[in-house]
Design a protein around this motif. Structure first.
Motif, PDB file in Angstrom:
ATOM      1  N   MET A   1       0.826  -1.231  -0.020  1.00 14.13           N
ATOM      2  CA  MET A   1      -0.042   0.019  -0.181  1.00 14.13           C
ATOM      3  C   MET A   1       0.809   1.295  -0.012  1.00 14.13           C
ATOM      4  SD  MET A   1      -3.213   1.001   2.414  1.00 14.13           S
ATOM      5  CE  MET A   1      -2.270   1.014   3.985  1.00 14.13           C
ATOM      6  N   ASN A   2       0.597   2.173  -0.890  1.00 14.39           N
ATOM      7  CA  ASN A   2       1.228   3.419  -0.797  1.00 14.39           C
ATOM      8  C   ASN A   2       0.715   4.205   0.073  1.00 14.39           C
ATOM      9  OD1 ASN A   2       2.901   2.474  -2.958  1.00 14.39           O
ATOM     10  ND2 ASN A   2       1.484   3.259  -4.592  1.00 14.39           N
ATOM     11  N   THR A   3       1.413   5.414   0.181  1.00 11.45           N
ATOM     12  CA  THR A   3       0.967   6.464   1.018  1.00 11.45           C
ATOM     13  C   THR A   3       0.403   7.703   0.146  1.00 11.45           C
ATOM     14  OG1 THR A   3       3.042   7.549   1.464  1.00 11.45           O
ATOM     15  CG2 THR A   3       2.095   5.834   3.003  1.00 11.45           C
ATOM     16  N   ILE A   4      -0.456   8.496   0.815  1.00  5.93           N
ATOM     17  CA  ILE A   4      -0.607   9.651  -0.087  1.00  5.93           C
ATOM     18  C   ILE A   4       0.237  10.726   0.290  1.00  5.93           C
ATOM     19  CG2 ILE A   4      -2.517  11.625  -0.204  1.00  5.93           C
ATOM     20  CD1 ILE A   4      -3.579   8.930  -1.194  1.00  5.93           C
ATOM     21  N   LYS A   5       0.625  11.498  -0.966  1.00  4.57           N
ATOM     22  CA  LYS A   5       1.544  12.337  -0.727  1.00  4.57           C
ATOM     23  C   LYS A   5       0.743  13.710  -1.240  1.00  4.57           C
ATOM     24  CE  LYS A   5       4.786   9.438  -2.940  1.00  4.57           C
ATOM     25  NZ  LYS A   5       4.567   9.042  -3.922  1.00  4.57           N
ATOM     26  N   VAL A   6       1.365  14.760  -0.473  1.00  2.00           N
ATOM     27  CA  VAL A   6       0.808  16.190  -1.053  1.00  2.00           C
ATOM     28  C   VAL A   6       1.820  16.882  -2.160  1.00  2.00           C
ATOM     29  CG1 VAL A   6       0.222  18.442  -0.130  1.00  2.00           C
ATOM     30  CG2 VAL A   6      -0.388  16.358   1.153  1.00  2.00           C
ATOM     31  N   LYS A   7       1.240  17.057  -3.028  1.00  2.00           N
ATOM     32  CA  LYS A   7       2.199  17.442  -4.222  1.00  2.00           C
ATOM     33  C   LYS A   7       1.573  18.917  -4.725  1.00  2.00           C
ATOM     34  CE  LYS A   7       3.928  13.868  -6.255  1.00  2.00           C
ATOM     35  NZ  LYS A   7       4.522  13.270  -7.752  1.00  2.00           N
ATOM     36  N   LEU A   8       2.328  19.635  -5.332  1.00  2.00           N
ATOM     37  CA  LEU A   8       2.010  21.078  -5.813  1.00  2.00           C
ATOM     38  C   LEU A   8       1.919  20.583  -7.443  1.00  2.00           C
ATOM     39  CD1 LEU A   8       4.554  23.429  -4.012  1.00  2.00           C
ATOM     40  CD2 LEU A   8       2.258  22.923  -3.381  1.00  2.00           C
ATOM     41  N   CYS A   9       0.728  21.339  -7.950  1.00  2.00           N
ATOM     42  CA  CYS A   9       0.633  21.102  -9.533  1.00  2.00           C
ATOM     43  C   CYS A   9       1.632  21.747 -10.067  1.00  2.00           C
ATOM     44  CB  CYS A   9      -0.776  21.897  -9.699  1.00  2.00           C
ATOM     45  SG  CYS A   9      -1.070  21.969 -11.176  1.00  2.00           S
ATOM     46  N   SER A  10       2.157  21.287 -11.309  1.00  2.00           N
ATOM     47  CA  SER A  10       3.134  21.960 -11.884  1.00  2.00           C
ATOM     48  C   SER A  10       2.604  23.084 -13.096  1.00  2.00           C
ATOM     49  CB  SER A  10       3.795  20.602 -12.799  1.00  2.00           C
ATOM     50  OG  SER A  10       2.791  19.964 -13.692  1.00  2.00           O
ATOM     51  N   ASN A  11       1.361  23.008 -13.087  1.00  2.00           N
ATOM     52  CA  ASN A  11       0.676  24.054 -13.973  1.00  2.00           C
ATOM     53  C   ASN A  11       0.092  25.132 -12.928  1.00  2.00           C
ATOM     54  OD1 ASN A  11      -0.675  24.972 -16.492  1.00  2.00           O
ATOM     55  ND2 ASN A  11      -2.427  24.640 -15.525  1.00  2.00           N
ATOM     56  N   CYS A  12      -0.602  25.085 -12.119  1.00  2.00           N
ATOM     57  CA  CYS A  12      -1.238  25.862 -11.230  1.00  2.00           C
ATOM     58  C   CYS A  12      -0.425  26.493  -9.763  1.00  2.00           C
ATOM     59  CB  CYS A  12      -2.695  26.056 -10.981  1.00  2.00           C
ATOM     60  SG  CYS A  12      -3.042  24.665  -9.846  1.00  2.00           S
ATOM     61  N   GLY A  13       0.153  25.441  -9.296  1.00  2.00           N
ATOM     62  CA  GLY A  13       0.969  25.653  -7.914  1.00  2.00           C
ATOM     63  C   GLY A  13       0.002  25.254  -6.770  1.00  2.00           C
ATOM     64  N   ASN A  14      -1.476  24.820  -7.008  1.00  2.00           N
ATOM     65  CA  ASN A  14      -2.034  24.606  -5.832  1.00  2.00           C
ATOM     66  C   ASN A  14      -1.589  23.104  -5.450  1.00  2.00           C
ATOM     67  OD1 ASN A  14      -3.638  27.005  -6.052  1.00  2.00           O
ATOM     68  ND2 ASN A  14      -5.170  25.845  -7.510  1.00  2.00           N
ATOM     69  N   SER A  15      -1.639  22.987  -4.184  1.00  2.00           N
ATOM     70  CA  SER A  15      -1.352  21.599  -3.585  1.00  2.00           C
ATOM     71  C   SER A  15      -2.770  20.538  -3.657  1.00  2.00           C
ATOM     72  CB  SER A  15      -0.898  21.791  -1.878  1.00  2.00           C
ATOM     73  OG  SER A  15      -2.396  22.125  -1.130  1.00  2.00           O
ATOM     74  N   PHE A  16      -2.257  19.226  -3.827  1.00  2.00           N
ATOM     75  CA  PHE A  16      -3.520  18.486  -3.900  1.00  2.00           C
ATOM     76  C   PHE A  16      -2.973  17.103  -3.344  1.00  2.00           C
ATOM     77  CE2 PHE A  16      -0.841  18.463  -7.730  1.00  2.00           C
ATOM     78  CZ  PHE A  16      -0.728  17.120  -8.109  1.00  2.00           C
ATOM     79  N   ASP A  17      -3.557  16.115  -3.170  1.00  2.00           N
ATOM     80  CA  ASP A  17      -3.343  14.757  -2.567  1.00  2.00           C
ATOM     81  C   ASP A  17      -3.077  13.968  -3.737  1.00  2.00           C
ATOM     82  OD1 ASP A  17      -3.707  15.378   0.208  1.00  2.00           O
ATOM     83  OD2 ASP A  17      -5.496  14.519   0.169  1.00  2.00           O
ATOM     84  N   CYS A  18      -1.865  13.086  -3.938  1.00  2.00           N
ATOM     85  CA  CYS A  18      -1.549  12.128  -4.749  1.00  2.00           C
ATOM     86  C   CYS A  18      -1.304  10.923  -4.387  1.00  2.00           C
ATOM     87  CB  CYS A  18      -0.408  12.923  -5.769  1.00  2.00           C
ATOM     88  SG  CYS A  18       0.226  11.843  -7.225  1.00  2.00           S
ATOM     89  N   GLY A  19      -1.813   9.723  -4.896  1.00  2.00           N
ATOM     90  CA  GLY A  19      -1.373   8.520  -4.785  1.00  2.00           C
ATOM     91  C   GLY A  19      -2.476   7.619  -4.454  1.00  2.00           C
ATOM     92  N   ASP A  20      -2.133   6.140  -4.399  1.00  2.00           N
ATOM     93  CA  ASP A  20      -3.091   5.170  -4.059  1.00  2.00           C
ATOM     94  C   ASP A  20      -3.033   4.911  -2.549  1.00  2.00           C
ATOM     95  OD1 ASP A  20      -3.291   4.850  -6.930  1.00  2.00           O
ATOM     96  OD2 ASP A  20      -2.148   2.962  -7.008  1.00  2.00           O
ATOM     97  N   ILE A  21      -4.318   4.653  -2.229  1.00  2.00           N
ATOM     98  CA  ILE A  21      -4.454   4.163  -0.735  1.00  2.00           C
ATOM     99  C   ILE A  21      -4.236   2.789  -0.564  1.00  2.00           C
ATOM    100  CG2 ILE A  21      -6.022   4.353   1.201  1.00  2.00           C
ATOM    101  CD1 ILE A  21      -7.236   6.939   0.019  1.00  2.00           C
ATOM    102  N   SER A  22      -4.746   1.891  -1.478  1.00  2.00           N
ATOM    103  CA  SER A  22      -4.691   0.472  -1.525  1.00  2.00           C
ATOM    104  C   SER A  22      -5.274   0.244  -2.938  1.00  2.00           C
ATOM    105  CB  SER A  22      -5.915   0.016  -0.625  1.00  2.00           C
ATOM    106  OG  SER A  22      -7.184   0.253  -0.958  1.00  2.00           O
ATOM    107  N   GLN A  23      -5.014  -1.362  -3.189  1.00  2.00           N
ATOM    108  CA  GLN A  23      -5.477  -1.656  -4.386  1.00  2.00           C
ATOM    109  C   GLN A  23      -6.790  -1.338  -4.779  1.00  2.00           C
ATOM    110  OE1 GLN A  23      -3.218  -2.241  -6.314  1.00  2.00           O
ATOM    111  NE2 GLN A  23      -3.007  -4.547  -6.518  1.00  2.00           N
TER     112      GLN A  23
END
Length: 120
Positions: A1-23
């Protein structure tokens, strides 16, 4: 299981959650059609920018489709999903769903109901 990462959008700069929680619970981006090569999309985009980029790419593809070529389109070979995306698969008009050409292309054939955006 992966963890959710907080990323910054490469287009607008807003933060968002990224990643799989489970299968069973995949990242939100898996709801969108797999129409990008990784190099095209660049780094992760937020849901809004990703949806906009998908819409642009889909509209460009739709411009190449005619009733003669619709039956052999690439969209019908994409993995099937029950998840519809507002603005990509449909829009609402007076409370009714109006399916867009992309939705019809994914189905792979004309249903015979005289749909407004039927590419066939």
């Amino acid at each position: 299981m992966n963890t959710i990462k907080v990323k910054l959008c490469s287009n607008c700069g807003n933060s968002f959650d990224c990643g799989d929680i489970s299968q069973e619970k995949k990242c939100w981006c898996n709801d969108f059609p797999p129409i990008f090569n990784f190099s095209e999309a660049g780094d992760c985009l937020c849901p809004n920018c990703f949806k906009n980029r998908c819409s642009i790419k889909i509209e460009a593809y739709l411009a190449t489709i005619s009733p003669e070529t619709a039956l052999n389109n690439k969209a019908k070979n994409l993995p099937k999903t029950n998840h519809l995306i507002k603005g990509i698969d449909y829009y609402l008009e007076n409370g009714n769903y109006v399916f867009k050409a992309w939705f019809h292309l994914k189905r792979g054939s004309c249903c015979g109901n005289g749909c407004r955006h039927c590419p066939y």
